[in-house]
Each structure stands twice: as structure tokens, then as C-alpha cells.
Design an enzyme around this catalytic site. Structure first.
Site, PDB file in Angstrom:
ATOM      1  N   ARG A  48       0.857  -1.184   0.000  1.00 29.44           N
ATOM      2  CA  ARG A  48       0.000   0.000   0.000  1.00 29.44           C
ATOM      3  C   ARG A  48       0.898   1.240   0.000  1.00 29.44           C
ATOM      4  NH1 ARG A  48      -1.790   1.317   4.505  1.00 29.44           N
ATOM      5  NH2 ARG A  48      -2.469  -0.749   5.181  1.00 29.44           N
ATOM      6  N   TYR A 101     -15.886  17.224 -16.467  1.00 28.15           N
ATOM      7  CA  TYR A 101     -16.366  15.858 -16.348  1.00 28.15           C
ATOM      8  C   TYR A 101     -17.435  15.769 -15.245  1.00 28.15           C
ATOM      9  CZ  TYR A 101     -16.259  10.880 -15.269  1.00 28.15           C
ATOM     10  OH  TYR A 101     -16.612   9.580 -15.013  1.00 28.15           O
ATOM     11  N   ASP A 174      -6.988  19.076 -14.898  1.00 27.49           N
ATOM     12  CA  ASP A 174      -7.348  17.745 -15.388  1.00 27.49           C
ATOM     13  C   ASP A 174      -6.853  17.678 -16.830  1.00 27.49           C
ATOM     14  OD1 ASP A 174      -8.563  15.510 -16.481  1.00 27.49           O
ATOM     15  OD2 ASP A 174     -10.401  15.731 -15.315  1.00 27.49           O
ATOM     16  N   LYS A 199      -8.065   6.656 -19.718  1.00 23.55           N
ATOM     17  CA  LYS A 199      -8.343   7.176 -21.059  1.00 23.55           C
ATOM     18  C   LYS A 199      -7.105   7.054 -21.960  1.00 23.55           C
ATOM     19  CE  LYS A 199     -12.122   7.905 -18.869  1.00 23.55           C
ATOM     20  NZ  LYS A 199     -12.425   9.147 -18.202  1.00 23.55           N
TER      21      LYS A 199
HETATM   22  C1  LIG Z   1     -12.995   9.604 -16.981  1.00 23.92           C
HETATM   23  C2  LIG Z   1     -12.625  10.917 -16.487  1.00 23.92           C
HETATM   24  C3  LIG Z   1     -12.426  11.146 -15.109  1.00 23.92           C
HETATM   25  C4  LIG Z   1     -12.656  10.065 -14.069  1.00 23.92           C
HETATM   26  O1  LIG Z   1     -11.704   9.034 -14.124  1.00 23.92           O
HETATM   27  P1  LIG Z   1     -12.038   7.476 -13.847  1.00 23.92           P
HETATM   28  O2  LIG Z   1     -10.776   6.797 -14.279  1.00 23.92           O
HETATM   29  O3  LIG Z   1     -13.236   7.110 -14.649  1.00 23.92           O
HETATM   30  O4  LIG Z   1     -12.287   7.327 -12.391  1.00 23.92           O
HETATM   31  C5  LIG Z   1     -12.056  12.421 -14.723  1.00 23.92           C
HETATM   32  N1  LIG Z   1     -11.875  13.424 -15.621  1.00 23.92           N
HETATM   33  C6  LIG Z   1     -12.054  13.231 -16.936  1.00 23.92           C
HETATM   34  C7  LIG Z   1     -11.857  14.366 -17.887  1.00 23.92           C
HETATM   35  C8  LIG Z   1     -12.446  11.991 -17.409  1.00 23.92           C
HETATM   36  O5  LIG Z   1     -12.658  11.818 -18.724  1.00 23.92           O
END
Ligand SMILES: *Cc1c(COP(=O)(O)O)cnc(C)c1O
Length: 382
Positions: A48, A101, A174, A199
């Protein structure tokens, strides 16, 4: 090893010492032998806290974003949660952009509001609105997503970060849509970079993950402590898969950009069926100039508004064949999404509600002629 493409392949990927395996093994172990109490081998103790496969991924992520510290989590949302708990305390206030998001908005609206963290939503491109959103002594964080999901709004990272710093607040970017190949927020003045590695970094729609990258040591220690104390770490196998994918990020992004630009140009020409195309690579996109300055490519995501409203938008979604109707994005395969009822359903009834005539595409790396042919047959069916 100074260039991005080279670092993506070689950082923390030295051949295995013992066997010469060109790819280091996946350390599927939860604990490590100690050579006498407290005498750890290379600092590894319990996983962890640290696992060699996760540490390698973290090193690569730090290198690609130009950050000193990186932390890998089991999902993007777990990474966001660690940022919030690491940086904020009850009583603090956060400024969110008016397009982001839906799940990130939901984390603030439905989870952290009840734990005493307040937020406001502002158009971060409007200087007066941004200034007015700061609550003196309380605003500790500005959350930027650029390009934003799903309307591809571009926010000026350098400018917003400077404004936040003037108010003693931290900026989080982000960077999921852009990836470090196209945009490096830390170099533009942001304090923390966040990724859903699910992604583009993962890139093959087969592994969930999140990452936090930063330079500020105090903040890094706080986020590291949350990662260790709470434990939403990425598993050795997930870390390995993500690291493996990062090696082809530059190649994939070049093709994603080329294909998405071609799709945007094509859709923009269908003026009888399509109202507007949201892609920062189009010259008439309101954020085109800023995007051209702070990104080295415009990415693989785009959205468009159809003429004919919700029914037409849904028909496009169900008529596409090569594009799979599914949530998520950033994989090698093309996906179509109807944000109002899929990715952004949780934003309905909020200031971030997505119009019901919007369709979002994650343009994959298939051959462009097949992608365009699929769009043509779906539009013909209208
Ligand atoms: C998918 C996404 C998230 C969340 O991430 P997860 O891996 O689904 O928990 C946050 N910000 C953006 C822009 C995303 O496309």
C-alpha cells in the site's frame, strides 16, 4: 534521454538485473523480505506504501509531465479524492469551471459538500467572473479541465494559475483529454496535474486508473500520505498495463489528432445536418488561439450539435457502426457517447447540464476512410 518519446519508452524500464528480461517483471507481491528489522531492500516494505511496478509507472508519469512527484491510483476518481483530501479541509472553498467531467462535479456536489467543502461554478474564461468567485481566505483551489468534457472549452492555464496564485489558491489541471504529449500544465504554471489514466494514457479501454503529478513537495507529501493511509493504489498488473501503454502514447496521439481534425472538418461541412462542431483545432473554435499556444496538437475528442434536437442526436448515436456507443474515451477504438444521458447524466439540473442535442466522439486510430464512411452512412440515415 531528453525527448518525450524516448522517455516514454525507457524511464524506469531498465532490463531486469537478474535475468536480463528486457521488460521488468510485474511484481505481484504485497510484502517484501526485510534483511533484519527495519532493514528494507530499496525502501520496499508493504505494497500500500510502495510496489516496484507502481513506482516505475509513477517515475514515468513524473518524467512525462515534467513533475518531481507522481502518484498512481486505482481510478481517476480515487486520484481526485486524494487531491481533495490532501489539499483541502472542511471550511475551504473551491472554484470549478462551468464545463467539466460530470463525475468530478459530482464528487464536489454530492460527496464533499456534506463534508464541509464548498464550491462555486464560474466561467473561468471570464476574468471578472473568476475574480468574483474567490471567497477571501477560503478559496484554496481552482479546478481546470482543458479541453473540457464534453464541450471542448479551452481554458488559459497560465492566466488562471496566475490569478489563483494571487489569491493564494492552488490550481489543478485535469489533463486527461490533452495528455502530457500535447500539454504540460506544470510548465504553464499549474500546481497539480490530474489524469484519468483510464483514457489516453491507458489507451486501450482495458485498465482503470488515475494519476496525480506535481512539483510542490509539501503538497506531494500530503497526497502521498493519503495514498498510503487510504490505499486506493493501482495494482501491480494495472500499473504494468498502463506503463506498457504509455510507450506508444506519442504515436497514438499523433494519429488521434489527425483523425479528429479530419472528422471535425468533415462534420463542419455538413451544414444542413449539423449546427456546430466543438473541436479546438477548428479556426472558428473560441479557444483555438489559446489551444494553439498551450497545446502541441488538438487531441482526439470532439463534440457536435445536430439540427433536429434530442431525437436526431440519439439516432446518430445508434446508427454509427464502427463507432461503438459506450462511455469512456481515449482508446484506440472509436466511441460515440450521448453525454446528457450517459457520461454527464449526473450534471442534469446543475449549471453543468449538457444540451440534449450534443453528441460526443472519441475518435480512434482506425483508418480515417473507414471512420469517415461510418459517419457518412449515419448522417445519411437521418
Ligand atoms: C474519466 C474521467 C475522469 C474520471 O476518471 P475514472 O478513471 O473514470 O475514475 C475524470 N476526468 C475526466 C476528464 C475523465 O474523462
Amino acid at each position: 534521454m531528453s525527448e518525450f518519446e524516448t522517455r516514454a519508452i525507457h524511464v524506469a524500464q531498465d532490463p531486469d538485473e537478474r535475468t536480463g528480461g528486457v521488460i521488468p517483471p510485474i511484481y505481484m507481491t504485497t510484502t517484501h523480505k526485510q534483511d533484519g528489522v527495519g532493514n528494507l531492500r530499496n525502501g520496499f516494505e508493504y505494497n500500500r506504501a510502495a510496489n516496484p511496478t507502481r513506482s516505475a509507472l509513477q517515475e514515468a508519469l513524473a518524467s512525462l509531465e515534467g513533475g518531481a512527484f507522481a502518484f498512481s491510483f486505482s481510478s481517476g476518481m480515487a486520484a481526485e479524492d486524494a487531491i481533495i483530501r490532501g489539499v483541502l479541509k472542511p471550511g475551504d472553498h473551491v472554484i470549478l469551471a462551468n464545463d467539466m467531467y460530470g463525475g468530478s462535479y459530482r464528487l464536489f456536489a454530492k460527496v464533499y459538500k456534506d463534508w464541509g467543502i464548498d464550491f462555486s461554478v464560474a466561467d473561468l474564461n471570464n476574468e471578472n467572473e473568476l475574480e468574483a468567485a474567490f471567497v477571501d481566505g477560503k478559496t484554496k483551489l481552482v479546478w481546470i479541465e482543458t479541453p473540457s468534457n464534453p464541450l471542448m472549452t479551452i481554458f488559459d492555464i497560465a492566466k488562471i494559475s496566475a490569478t489563483a496564485h494571487k489569491h493564494n489558491a492552488v490550481t489543478v489541471v485535469d489533463n486527461t483529454f490533452a495528455t502530457p504529449y500535447l500539454q504540460r500544465p506544470l510548465e504553464l504554471g499549474a500546481d497539480i496535474v490530474f489524469h484519468s489514466t483510464t483514457k489516453y494514457l491507458g489507451g486501450h479501454s482495458d485498465v482503470l486508473g488515475g494519476a496525480v503529478i506535481l512539483n510542490n513537495e509539501d503538497l506531494a507529501k500530503k497526497i502521498e500520505f493519503i495514498q498510503f493511509a487510504v490505499g486506493a493504489v493501482s495494482s501491480p498488473f494495472d500499473s504494468w498495463l498502463t506503463h506498457r501503454s504509455i510507450k506508444t502514447l506519442a504515436l497514438r496521439m499523433d494519429r488521434h489528432c489527425f483523425n479528429a481534425q479530419s472528422v471535425a472538418n468533415y462534420l463542419e461541412a455538413q451544414t444542413d445536418l449539423i449546427e456546430v462542431v466543438y473541436y479546438p483545432g477548428l479556426e472558428n473554435h473560441p479557444g483555438h488561439q489559446i489551444a494553439a499556444r498551450q497545446m502541441s496538437g488538438f487531441g482526439g475528442m470532439l463534440s457536435f450539435k445536430v439540427k433536429g434536437g434530442e431525437a436526431t442526436a440519439k439516432k446518430v448515436c445508434s446508427s454509427l457502426k464502427l463507432f461503438t456507443l459506450a462511455e469512456s474515451l481515449g482508446g484506440v477504438e472509436s466511441l460515440v457517447n450521448y453525454p446528457a444521458e450517459m457520461t454527464h447524466a449526473s450534471a442534469n439540473g446543475t449549471p453543468l447540464e449538457v444540451p440534449r442535442d450534443v453528441v460526443r466522439l472519441s475518435v480512434g486510430v482506425e483508418h480515417i476512410s473507414d471512420i469517415l464512411a461510418d459517419l457518412a452512412q449515419a448522417l445519411e440515415a437521418l
